[in-house]
Design a protein around this motif. Structure first.
Motif, short mmCIF file in Angstrom:
data_model
loop_
_atom_site.label_atom_id
_atom_site.label_comp_id
_atom_site.label_asym_id
_atom_site.label_seq_id
_atom_site.Cartn_x
_atom_site.Cartn_y
_atom_site.Cartn_z
N SER A 1 38.48 41.81 -7.51
CA SER A 1 39.43 40.69 -7.62
C SER A 1 39.45 39.90 -6.33
O SER A 1 39.36 40.47 -5.24
CB SER A 1 40.83 41.23 -7.91
OG SER A 1 40.88 41.89 -9.14
N ARG B 1 45.17 27.75 -6.24
CA ARG B 1 46.11 27.92 -7.35
C ARG B 1 47.55 27.77 -6.87
O ARG B 1 47.84 27.89 -5.68
CB ARG B 1 45.92 29.27 -8.04
CG ARG B 1 46.37 30.46 -7.20
CD ARG B 1 46.12 31.76 -7.93
NE ARG B 1 46.67 32.88 -7.17
CZ ARG B 1 46.56 34.14 -7.54
NH1 ARG B 1 45.91 34.46 -8.65
NH2 ARG B 1 47.09 35.09 -6.80
N ASN C 1 52.92 29.95 -9.97
CA ASN C 1 52.39 30.14 -11.32
C ASN C 1 50.92 30.57 -11.27
O ASN C 1 50.06 29.91 -11.85
CB ASN C 1 52.51 28.84 -12.13
CG ASN C 1 53.94 28.45 -12.34
OD1 ASN C 1 54.69 29.17 -12.98
ND2 ASN C 1 54.33 27.31 -11.80
N PRO C 2 50.62 31.68 -10.61
CA PRO C 2 49.21 32.07 -10.47
C PRO C 2 48.54 32.42 -11.79
O PRO C 2 47.32 32.36 -11.90
CB PRO C 2 49.28 33.28 -9.54
CG PRO C 2 50.66 33.83 -9.71
CD PRO C 2 51.52 32.62 -9.98
N HIS C 3 49.33 32.73 -12.79
CA HIS C 3 48.79 33.14 -14.09
C HIS C 3 48.22 31.97 -14.90
O HIS C 3 47.51 32.20 -15.88
CB HIS C 3 49.88 33.84 -14.90
CG HIS C 3 51.08 32.97 -15.13
ND1 HIS C 3 52.03 32.76 -14.14
CD2 HIS C 3 51.46 32.21 -16.19
CE1 HIS C 3 52.95 31.92 -14.61
NE2 HIS C 3 52.63 31.58 -15.85
N ILE C 4 48.48 30.72 -14.50
CA ILE C 4 48.00 29.60 -15.31
C ILE C 4 46.59 29.16 -14.95
O ILE C 4 46.03 28.28 -15.58
CB ILE C 4 48.96 28.39 -15.25
CG1 ILE C 4 49.08 27.83 -13.85
CG2 ILE C 4 50.31 28.74 -15.81
CD1 ILE C 4 49.85 26.52 -13.78
N GLY C 5 45.99 29.79 -13.95
CA GLY C 5 44.61 29.48 -13.60
C GLY C 5 44.48 28.88 -12.22
O GLY C 5 45.43 28.83 -11.45
N HIS C 6 43.26 28.45 -11.92
CA HIS C 6 43.00 27.88 -10.60
C HIS C 6 41.91 26.81 -10.69
O HIS C 6 41.20 26.72 -11.69
CB HIS C 6 42.57 28.98 -9.62
CG HIS C 6 41.25 29.60 -9.95
ND1 HIS C 6 41.13 30.65 -10.82
CD2 HIS C 6 39.99 29.30 -9.54
CE1 HIS C 6 39.86 30.99 -10.92
NE2 HIS C 6 39.14 30.18 -10.15
#
Length: 64
Positions: A3, A33, A37-42
């Motif tokens: 990761s 990112r 809201n890191p879960h929405i992408g980059h």
């Protein structure tokens, strides 16, 4: 594949006033990112484009 190590500036705010992005070295470039809201992408940009982005931000040329 491991990761990516996302990091944000030590100058970032904390708590509800924290408005910051995170960056990571990725195999395909530099990842950017939203830290809230890191879960929405980059986004991924080239290292040269990242240098240009930082330079223009430091010069206050981005109208942010």
């Amino acid at each position: 594949m491991s990761s990516p190590m996302w990091r944000k500036s030590s100058h970032s705010g904390t708590g509800d006033q924290s408005v910051c992005v995170e960056v990571a070295d990725l195999p395909t470039g530099i990842g950017i990112r939203d830290s809230k809201n890191p879960h929405i992408g980059h986004l991924t940009i080239t290292p040269d484009a990242f240098v240009t982005l930082l330079t223009r931000a430091k010069r206050d040329e981005l109208n942010l």
